[in-house]
Design a protein around this motif. Structure first.
Motif, PDB file in Angstrom:
ATOM      1  N   LYS A 112       0.931  -1.275  -0.160  1.00  0.00           N
ATOM      2  CA  LYS A 112       0.029  -0.033  -0.037  1.00  0.00           C
ATOM      3  C   LYS A 112       0.939   1.527  -0.076  1.00  0.00           C
ATOM      4  CE  LYS A 112      -3.908  -2.260   2.446  1.00  0.00           C
ATOM      5  NZ  LYS A 112      -4.708  -2.412   3.748  1.00  0.00           N
ATOM      6  N   PRO A 113       1.529   1.548  -1.128  1.00  0.00           N
ATOM      7  CA  PRO A 113       2.552   2.597  -0.978  1.00  0.00           C
ATOM      8  C   PRO A 113       1.865   3.959  -0.885  1.00  0.00           C
ATOM      9  CG  PRO A 113       2.107   1.869  -3.343  1.00  0.00           C
ATOM     10  CD  PRO A 113       1.287   0.849  -2.539  1.00  0.00           C
ATOM     11  N   PHE A 114       2.648   4.743  -0.385  1.00  0.00           N
ATOM     12  CA  PHE A 114       2.199   6.229   0.073  1.00  0.00           C
ATOM     13  C   PHE A 114       3.070   7.031  -1.199  1.00  0.00           C
ATOM     14  CE2 PHE A 114       3.180  10.583   1.570  1.00  0.00           C
ATOM     15  CZ  PHE A 114       1.988  10.930   2.040  1.00  0.00           C
ATOM     16  N   TYR A 115       2.322   8.013  -1.724  1.00  0.00           N
ATOM     17  CA  TYR A 115       2.756   9.045  -2.873  1.00  0.00           C
ATOM     18  C   TYR A 115       2.606  10.381  -2.268  1.00  0.00           C
ATOM     19  CZ  TYR A 115       2.357   4.967  -5.715  1.00  0.00           C
ATOM     20  OH  TYR A 115       2.502   3.286  -6.344  1.00  0.00           O
ATOM     21  N   PHE A 116       3.671  11.108  -2.408  1.00  0.00           N
ATOM     22  CA  PHE A 116       3.683  12.527  -2.093  1.00  0.00           C
ATOM     23  C   PHE A 116       3.232  13.295  -3.849  1.00  0.00           C
ATOM     24  CE2 PHE A 116       7.267  11.375   0.663  1.00  0.00           C
ATOM     25  CZ  PHE A 116       7.039  11.960   1.914  1.00  0.00           C
ATOM     26  N   VAL A 117       2.465  14.324  -3.157  1.00  0.00           N
ATOM     27  CA  VAL A 117       1.927  14.965  -4.676  1.00  0.00           C
ATOM     28  C   VAL A 117       3.119  15.505  -5.282  1.00  0.00           C
ATOM     29  CG1 VAL A 117       0.539  17.094  -5.256  1.00  0.00           C
ATOM     30  CG2 VAL A 117      -0.057  15.669  -3.321  1.00  0.00           C
ATOM     31  N   GLU A 118       3.311  15.100  -6.655  1.00  0.00           N
ATOM     32  CA  GLU A 118       4.451  15.693  -7.450  1.00  0.00           C
ATOM     33  C   GLU A 118       4.054  17.020  -8.330  1.00  0.00           C
ATOM     34  OE1 GLU A 118       8.025  14.007 -10.291  1.00  0.00           O
ATOM     35  OE2 GLU A 118       6.593  12.422  -9.192  1.00  0.00           O
ATOM     36  N   THR A 134      15.649   4.186  -1.670  1.00  0.00           N
ATOM     37  CA  THR A 134      15.726   5.573  -2.427  1.00  0.00           C
ATOM     38  C   THR A 134      15.352   6.820  -1.552  1.00  0.00           C
ATOM     39  OG1 THR A 134      13.378   5.213  -2.500  1.00  0.00           O
ATOM     40  CG2 THR A 134      14.661   4.077  -4.241  1.00  0.00           C
ATOM     41  N   ALA A 135      15.636   7.716  -2.455  1.00  0.00           N
ATOM     42  CA  ALA A 135      15.566   9.142  -1.519  1.00  0.00           C
ATOM     43  C   ALA A 135      14.192   9.348  -1.244  1.00  0.00           C
ATOM     44  CB  ALA A 135      16.033  10.492  -2.605  1.00  0.00           C
ATOM     45  N   ILE A 136      13.264   9.169  -2.134  1.00  0.00           N
ATOM     46  CA  ILE A 136      11.756   9.652  -1.953  1.00  0.00           C
ATOM     47  C   ILE A 136      11.102   8.508  -0.573  1.00  0.00           C
ATOM     48  CG2 ILE A 136      10.864   7.842  -3.460  1.00  0.00           C
ATOM     49  CD1 ILE A 136       9.688  11.360  -3.080  1.00  0.00           C
ATOM     50  N   ASP A 137      11.798   7.272  -0.405  1.00  0.00           N
ATOM     51  CA  ASP A 137      11.262   6.471   0.457  1.00  0.00           C
ATOM     52  C   ASP A 137      11.905   7.013   1.951  1.00  0.00           C
ATOM     53  OD1 ASP A 137       9.547   4.921  -0.809  1.00  0.00           O
ATOM     54  OD2 ASP A 137      10.986   3.395  -1.446  1.00  0.00           O
ATOM     55  N   LEU A 138      13.180   7.459   1.843  1.00  0.00           N
ATOM     56  CA  LEU A 138      13.595   7.852   3.098  1.00  0.00           C
ATOM     57  C   LEU A 138      13.078   9.217   3.448  1.00  0.00           C
ATOM     58  CD1 LEU A 138      15.991   7.757   5.055  1.00  0.00           C
ATOM     59  CD2 LEU A 138      17.421   9.131   3.498  1.00  0.00           C
ATOM     60  N   ALA A 139      12.312   9.717   2.726  1.00  0.00           N
ATOM     61  CA  ALA A 139      11.547  10.948   2.916  1.00  0.00           C
ATOM     62  C   ALA A 139      10.285  10.754   3.810  1.00  0.00           C
ATOM     63  CB  ALA A 139      11.086  11.824   1.842  1.00  0.00           C
ATOM     64  N   LYS A 140       9.891   9.484   3.732  1.00  0.00           N
ATOM     65  CA  LYS A 140       8.707   8.667   4.220  1.00  0.00           C
ATOM     66  C   LYS A 140       9.077   8.433   5.765  1.00  0.00           C
ATOM     67  CE  LYS A 140       6.856   7.491  -0.047  1.00  0.00           C
ATOM     68  NZ  LYS A 140       6.984   6.349  -1.243  1.00  0.00           N
ATOM     69  N   ILE A 141      10.255   8.293   5.963  1.00  0.00           N
ATOM     70  CA  ILE A 141      10.648   8.119   7.402  1.00  0.00           C
ATOM     71  C   ILE A 141      10.524   9.462   8.167  1.00  0.00           C
ATOM     72  CG2 ILE A 141      12.649   7.682   9.142  1.00  0.00           C
ATOM     73  CD1 ILE A 141      11.627   5.068   7.827  1.00  0.00           C
ATOM     74  N   GLY A 142      11.114  10.562   7.305  1.00  0.00           N
ATOM     75  CA  GLY A 142      10.928  11.797   7.904  1.00  0.00           C
ATOM     76  C   GLY A 142       9.435  12.172   8.268  1.00  0.00           C
ATOM     77  N   ARG A 143       8.724  11.722   7.242  1.00  0.00           N
ATOM     78  CA  ARG A 143       7.176  12.217   7.323  1.00  0.00           C
ATOM     79  C   ARG A 143       6.561  11.276   8.505  1.00  0.00           C
ATOM     80  NH1 ARG A 143       1.932  10.622   5.960  1.00  0.00           N
ATOM     81  NH2 ARG A 143       0.577  11.901   5.443  1.00  0.00           N
ATOM     82  N   LEU A 144       7.048   9.994   8.702  1.00  0.00           N
ATOM     83  CA  LEU A 144       6.602   9.439  10.151  1.00  0.00           C
ATOM     84  C   LEU A 144       6.934  10.222  11.453  1.00  0.00           C
ATOM     85  CD1 LEU A 144       5.650   6.554  11.216  1.00  0.00           C
ATOM     86  CD2 LEU A 144       8.038   5.864  11.306  1.00  0.00           C
ATOM     87  N   PHE A 145       8.011  10.939  11.247  1.00  0.00           N
ATOM     88  CA  PHE A 145       8.266  11.582  12.496  1.00  0.00           C
ATOM     89  C   PHE A 145       7.531  12.978  12.552  1.00  0.00           C
ATOM     90  CE2 PHE A 145      11.062   8.276  13.707  1.00  0.00           C
ATOM     91  CZ  PHE A 145      11.598   8.660  14.930  1.00  0.00           C
TER      92      PHE A 145
END
Length: 385
Positions: A52-58, A277-288
């Motif tokens: 269930k991937p999460f996508y940032f608005v691009e 990937t850079a975009i998935d690392l960003a999702k760790i930031g989003r978690l916090f």
């Protein structure tokens, strides 16, 4: 001719003996200082992309021309961001605000789907997993002794009193020499030895005590490796598998990730071999940023996030880093210069960065081959804010 043959045989024997005593030296000589892609030469334990991937608005075009913004570059004063990108040999730079990608830039063939080693950001990932293990009841609290999980360490100096907290604060009191003191010193350093180890648990059991537990902060991969072993024993799962099911899948990773391991079926080299990937690392930031939640679903407790981002009294004297005077807390870096900003980061060798600023609701990810050019992320987050 006879002497040449004898010398050849002698050198061959020396080579075989040296290799049998310490084959890491040959790996160190072969690979030297690792790049973001060196991990591909070693065993890996992979994590599948989320179901269930999460996508940032691009946003199709960059919201602002970041290339012209003047930022501090270490030792050179103010330079345009475009020059910072080139000087630091950056591979990827993404700015996300309010769940929208408002700026992104990649170098050459590096793209959104390119997987890269994040080096010491792996330490931060392990800290997150420790919080999850406490949430799940595998570990009671950070004051538990390490020998409760690894009884093999009993009766070794410094180990009977060693706690999870000591490891989390990097105050184990165990010997660990780092690279950066010359070629010969680097060759025999603990940092290189453990990076290229083919049996981490064996090497960890041979570590010697240096100072008393809990008394001295010393940035050390050994503390993280022992904590990796603790989590594996506590959860009865490989760290990669546990992270995949409890964090990676839950945050909605779009792409496959991985952890380097010392050998097939072995232990994760968590302090320096976490790939994504850079975009998935960003999702760790989003978690916090979202206090441990994805939408309304709790992934990580708010309690652990608060503990990770609030410098504890026992950590206040940790060595500060850079002009922002960052202090190490639960393997995150917390700037103490204008601490009211509330920003924090995970950082890795060669300029890997995950920066989060709740004040501006901004996440920045930088992947690089040599990005030691400073800490411009706070200024960039305000530029877009």
């Amino acid at each position: 001719m006879k002497y040449i043959k004898t010398l050849t045989i002698l050198l061959s024997v020396i080579f075989i003996i040296a290799y049998s005593l310490n084959n890491q030296i040959f790996k160190i000589l072969k690979y030297r200082k690792p790049t973001t892609q060196t991990f591909r030469n070693f065993p890996l334990r992979k994590m599948a992309a989320s179901k269930k991937p999460f996508y940032f608005v691009e946003i199709k075009t960059n919201l602002k021309n970041l290339d012209t913004l003047k930022i501090d570059y270490f030792g050179e004063g103010l330079i345009p961001f475009s020059e910072y990108f080139d000087k630091g040999k950056l591979l990827a730079f993404i700015v996300i605000r309010n769940d929208s990608i408002i700026y992104q830039k990649y170098k050459d063939t590096f793209r959104e789907h390119t997987v890269s080693n994040t080096f010491s950001i792996g330490k931060t990932m392990l800290s997150i997993l420790l919080g999850k293990a406490i949430d799940d009841g595998f570990i009671k609290d950070i004051n538990q002794k390490v020998i409760e999980f690894i009884p093999e360490l009993k009766n070794k100096p410094n180990f009977n009193s060693l706690t999870i907290k000591n490891l989390l604060e990097m105050k184990s009191g165990l010997q660990f020499t780092r690279t950066g003191n010359g070629v010969f010193s680097d060759l025999f350093s603990d940092e290189a030895k453990f990076y290229y180890s083919d049996d981490l648990k064996r090497d960890l059991q041979n570590v010697k005590a240096d100072t008393t537990n809990g008394t001295k902060w010393h940035y050390s991969n050994i503390d993280v490796l022992f904590l990796t072993w603790v989590i594996e024993r506590a959860s009865k799962k490989h760290v990669s598998d546990y992270f995949e099911e409890s964090i990676w899948q839950q945050i909605g990773a779009q792409y496959e990730g991985s952890w380097g391991v010392d050998k097939e079926g072995g232990l994760e080299n968590s302090p320096s071999s976490f790939q994504c990937t850079a975009i998935d690392l960003a999702k760790i930031g989003r978690l916090f940023m979202m206090n441990g939640k994805r939408d309304s679903v709790a992934i990580l407790s708010t309690r652990w996030i608060n503990e990770s981002l609030t410098v504890s009294p026992s950590n206040k004297h940790n060595t500060s880093k850079g002009w922002q005077k960052s202090t190490h807390q639960n393997y995150w870096w917390i700037p103490q210069d204008n601490a009211k900003e509330g920003d924090f980061s995970a950082e890795g060798l060669r300029g890997q960065r995950l920066y989060v600023n709740p004040k501006t609701n901004t996440i920045i990810v930088q992947l690089a081959d040599d990005g030691y050019g400073g800490f411009p992320y706070r200024k960039i987050s305000h530029y877009f804010f």
